[in-house]
Enzyme design. Structure first.
Site, PDB file in Angstrom:
ATOM      1  N   GLY A 120      11.212 -37.253 -50.910  1.00  0.00           N
ATOM      2  CA  GLY A 120      11.821 -38.584 -50.985  1.00  0.00           C
ATOM      3  C   GLY A 120      10.816 -39.673 -50.647  1.00  0.00           C
ATOM      4  O   GLY A 120      10.780 -40.734 -51.272  1.00  0.00           O
TER       5      GLY A 120
ATOM      6  N   ASP B 264      17.409 -32.700 -38.321  1.00  0.00           N
ATOM      7  CA  ASP B 264      18.350 -33.151 -37.294  1.00  0.00           C
ATOM      8  C   ASP B 264      19.644 -32.354 -37.466  1.00  0.00           C
ATOM      9  O   ASP B 264      19.803 -31.639 -38.461  1.00  0.00           O
ATOM     10  CB  ASP B 264      18.615 -34.665 -37.408  1.00  0.00           C
ATOM     11  CG  ASP B 264      19.030 -35.081 -38.797  1.00  0.00           C
ATOM     12  OD1 ASP B 264      18.157 -35.479 -39.584  1.00  0.00           O
ATOM     13  OD2 ASP B 264      20.228 -34.979 -39.127  1.00  0.00           O
TER      14      ASP B 264
ATOM     15  N   ARG C 105       4.842 -39.046 -47.961  1.00  0.00           N
ATOM     16  CA  ARG C 105       4.792 -37.590 -47.840  1.00  0.00           C
ATOM     17  C   ARG C 105       4.186 -36.976 -49.104  1.00  0.00           C
ATOM     18  O   ARG C 105       3.510 -35.945 -49.042  1.00  0.00           O
ATOM     19  CB  ARG C 105       6.166 -36.991 -47.551  1.00  0.00           C
ATOM     20  CG  ARG C 105       6.026 -35.543 -47.098  1.00  0.00           C
ATOM     21  CD  ARG C 105       7.298 -34.949 -46.544  1.00  0.00           C
ATOM     22  NE  ARG C 105       7.767 -35.656 -45.389  1.00  0.00           N
ATOM     23  CZ  ARG C 105       9.055 -35.845 -45.092  1.00  0.00           C
ATOM     24  NH1 ARG C 105       9.988 -35.335 -45.883  1.00  0.00           N
ATOM     25  NH2 ARG C 105       9.397 -36.495 -44.028  1.00  0.00           N
TER      26      ARG C 105
ATOM     27  N   ARG D 228       5.820 -49.647 -57.845  1.00  0.00           N
ATOM     28  CA  ARG D 228       6.766 -49.851 -56.740  1.00  0.00           C
ATOM     29  C   ARG D 228       6.388 -49.082 -55.474  1.00  0.00           C
ATOM     30  O   ARG D 228       7.249 -48.789 -54.633  1.00  0.00           O
ATOM     31  CB  ARG D 228       8.193 -49.467 -57.150  1.00  0.00           C
ATOM     32  CG  ARG D 228       8.765 -50.439 -58.162  1.00  0.00           C
ATOM     33  CD  ARG D 228      10.138 -50.011 -58.633  1.00  0.00           C
ATOM     34  NE  ARG D 228      10.619 -50.937 -59.628  1.00  0.00           N
ATOM     35  CZ  ARG D 228      11.654 -51.743 -59.458  1.00  0.00           C
ATOM     36  NH1 ARG D 228      12.346 -51.731 -58.347  1.00  0.00           N
ATOM     37  NH2 ARG D 228      12.025 -52.562 -60.413  1.00  0.00           N
TER      38      ARG D 228
ATOM     39  N   ARG E 174       7.927 -31.873 -37.018  1.00  0.00           N
ATOM     40  CA  ARG E 174       8.236 -32.098 -38.421  1.00  0.00           C
ATOM     41  C   ARG E 174       7.116 -31.616 -39.308  1.00  0.00           C
ATOM     42  O   ARG E 174       7.331 -30.891 -40.272  1.00  0.00           O
ATOM     43  CB  ARG E 174       8.374 -33.610 -38.692  1.00  0.00           C
ATOM     44  CG  ARG E 174       9.767 -34.097 -38.728  1.00  0.00           C
ATOM     45  CD  ARG E 174       9.762 -35.590 -38.898  1.00  0.00           C
ATOM     46  NE  ARG E 174      11.034 -36.093 -38.473  1.00  0.00           N
ATOM     47  CZ  ARG E 174      11.949 -36.584 -39.298  1.00  0.00           C
ATOM     48  NH1 ARG E 174      11.692 -36.710 -40.564  1.00  0.00           N
ATOM     49  NH2 ARG E 174      13.099 -36.964 -38.847  1.00  0.00           N
TER      50      ARG E 174
ATOM     51  N   ARG F  79      12.639 -30.366 -55.277  1.00  0.00           N
ATOM     52  CA  ARG F  79      12.763 -31.349 -54.198  1.00  0.00           C
ATOM     53  C   ARG F  79      12.315 -30.703 -52.902  1.00  0.00           C
ATOM     54  O   ARG F  79      12.710 -29.564 -52.590  1.00  0.00           O
ATOM     55  CB  ARG F  79      14.217 -31.823 -54.079  1.00  0.00           C
ATOM     56  CG  ARG F  79      14.502 -32.552 -52.782  1.00  0.00           C
ATOM     57  CD  ARG F  79      15.743 -33.388 -52.788  1.00  0.00           C
ATOM     58  NE  ARG F  79      16.235 -33.648 -51.441  1.00  0.00           N
ATOM     59  CZ  ARG F  79      15.615 -34.400 -50.520  1.00  0.00           C
ATOM     60  NH1 ARG F  79      14.466 -34.991 -50.805  1.00  0.00           N
ATOM     61  NH2 ARG F  79      16.136 -34.567 -49.319  1.00  0.00           N
TER      62      ARG F  79
ATOM     63  N   SER G 133      13.988 -33.366 -46.054  1.00  0.00           N
ATOM     64  CA  SER G 133      14.672 -33.019 -44.815  1.00  0.00           C
ATOM     65  C   SER G 133      16.184 -33.009 -45.043  1.00  0.00           C
ATOM     66  O   SER G 133      16.681 -33.554 -46.040  1.00  0.00           O
ATOM     67  CB  SER G 133      14.303 -34.009 -43.716  1.00  0.00           C
ATOM     68  OG  SER G 133      14.646 -35.303 -44.120  1.00  0.00           O
TER      69      SER G 133
HETATM   70  N1  HPA Z   1      22.294 -37.375 -43.537  1.00  0.00           N
HETATM   71  C1  HPA Z   1      21.844 -37.550 -44.777  1.00  0.00           C
HETATM   72  N2  HPA Z   1      20.633 -37.176 -45.156  1.00  0.00           N
HETATM   73  C2  HPA Z   1      19.834 -36.607 -44.244  1.00  0.00           C
HETATM   74  C3  HPA Z   1      20.242 -36.394 -42.947  1.00  0.00           C
HETATM   75  C4  HPA Z   1      21.543 -36.795 -42.579  1.00  0.00           C
HETATM   76  O1  HPA Z   1      21.967 -36.633 -41.426  1.00  0.00           O
HETATM   77  N3  HPA Z   1      19.218 -35.822 -42.275  1.00  0.00           N
HETATM   78  C5  HPA Z   1      18.203 -35.685 -43.148  1.00  0.00           C
HETATM   79  N4  HPA Z   1      18.570 -36.149 -44.347  1.00  0.00           N
END
Ligand code: HPA
Length: 234
Positions: free
Chosen positions: A20, A204, A24, A43, A217, A87, A90
């Site tokens: 994304g 997370d 990265r 962009r 990470r 893709r 995270s």
């Molecule tokens: N929500 C949406 N997308 C995410 C999250 C989340 O908690 N963590 C990492 N990508």
């Protein structure tokens, strides 16, 4: 060139990794590829092409959310003839057994809607990963001894979610994790005959509120990229 990608014809490989975050993409190119060259900066959504163990591969940022990813996935497949889109990103863990740093391979990606919903209309389409990519990624993760989960994820449109009831239903229906791009990636790839997979790292956890430090990470993201590249060329 397309509206959103400045690469010349032939400058993008058949296989494209899609984080994304454009920074990265730069880190992946610098850390994992040989002879990497920047091929897009429109962009600020950086893209690079290089080689990995002799295989030509590109890394193109997708931006956050399905609306953004959809633009890049469409242009990569339709204008640059990309055939394999993976893709890397995270996700937020949703199940108690899905821990920080674990890898999640998204067999399916549920959503409320995607940009493709305008085409699919009343159809409750089931976006799914390419089986060969999924199988090879799972085998590689196993060989590397990386704790990995294979199953359904939820592609959300809202990071700042104010529907705890909805998350509870996702958890109740076995959804492993939440992110914001895979359902549209799988749908666009299927529509145009390309292969797609989402390889995710749990950064997370929605239940516990824990989150990875930036040092953690980086280390766990390396496993995810190794798994993605091995699956692409397995
Ligand atoms: N929500 C949406 N997308 C995410 C999250 C989340 O908690 N963590 C990492 N990508």
């Amino acid at each position: 060139m397309t509206i959103h990608i400045g690469a010349k014809p032939g400058e993008i490989a058949d296989t494209v990794l899609m984080p994304g975050d454009p920074m990265r993409a730069k880190w992946v190119a610098e850390t994992f590829l040989e002879d990497a060259r920047q091929v897009n900066e429109v962009r600020g959504m950086l893209g690079f092409t290089g080689t990995w163990h002799g295989h030509r591969v590109s890394v193109q940022g997708s931006g956050m959310g399905m609306a953004s990813l959809s633009i890049y996935a469409n242009e990569l497949i339709r204008d640059y003839d990309a055939t394999t889109l993976i893709r890397i990103g995270s996700c937020g863990g949703m199940q108690p057994h899905v821990a920080l740093r674990d890898v999640v391979l998204a067999a399916t990606a549920s959503s409320i809607s995607t940009p493709s919903s305008t085409i699919l209309r009343e159809v409750n389409y089931a976006p799914c990963a390419d089986f060969g990519l999924l199988r090879d990624a799972a085998a590689r993760a196993d060989a590397m001894d990386v704790p990995t989960h294979v199953g359904g994820i939820y592609s959300s449109d809202t990071f700042y979610d104010e529907r705890p009831d909805l998350n509870a239903e996702m958890v109740r229906h076995g959804i492993l994790a939440v992110e914001m791009e895979a359902a549209e990636l799988y749908t666009v790839a299927a529509r145009h005959g390309a292969r797609a997979l989402a390889v995710l790292t749990v950064s997370d956890h929605l239940e516990t509120g824990e989150a990875l430090s930036s040092a953690d990470r980086e280390r766990s993201f390396s496993d995810m990229i190794e798994i993605a590249l091995s699956a692409a060329f397995g």
